[in-house]
Write a protein that holds these residues in place. Sequence first.
Motif, PDB file in Angstrom:
ATOM      1  N   GLY A 100       0.819  -1.197   0.000  1.00  0.00           N
ATOM      2  CA  GLY A 100       0.000   0.000   0.000  1.00  0.00           C
ATOM      3  C   GLY A 100       0.854   1.248   0.000  1.00  0.00           C
ATOM      4  N   GLU A 127      -4.988  -6.272   6.445  1.00  0.00           N
ATOM      5  CA  GLU A 127      -5.107  -5.513   5.206  1.00  0.00           C
ATOM      6  C   GLU A 127      -3.721  -5.197   4.684  1.00  0.00           C
ATOM      7  N   ASN A 130      -4.850  -2.698  -0.766  1.00  0.00           N
ATOM      8  CA  ASN A 130      -6.272  -2.906  -1.048  1.00  0.00           C
ATOM      9  C   ASN A 130      -6.681  -4.375  -0.955  1.00  0.00           C
TER      10      ASN A 130
END
Length: 168
Positions: A100, A127, A130
């Motif tokens: 990310g 996470e 995405n």
Amino acid sequence: MTGTLLNLDLEVLRASWRESTEAPDDPGPERPWVPPDPALARSVRTIAVAVLGRTLEVLDGRRPRIQLSGAVTEAVFGQITVLLQHGAFGQQSNGHQSNGPDGCARLHRVHVQFRSVAAAEVFGTLECGNRVRALAGRLERRRVRVSAPGALPRRVADRWVLTEFTIL
């Protein structure tokens, strides 16, 4: 982490677990399973979040591996070392982070399922940019060294240790 969360009294854990799992003297109908003390469950979940978060930080390169000592077994430590050497988590082939904009994997959800007084399975999601990935592991209550290497006298204590770990 404060020492009180990591140094739970093992006898209290055993007593709490015995109360919820003892077989009745009368072999009548099965008793429903009673979960462990809520305070114990909260503290073990807090430990799980801390250990898993620290592990993700090591895999992202935000924390040195040595900071996992005492919190993970040698087998898990070796597994993390191999993942780092092969760039299997968060590294693209060109050496740049792929997790990310800030290169961080973030723990999203963590659940704990007790298996015994001294073992709990942990699972959840994280996470990576995405993407959402699953993780799973096992925490066990073990005697570990808590004094610095080479320090005398050597001190040991019962701690929750990550004994198995995987990211899917």
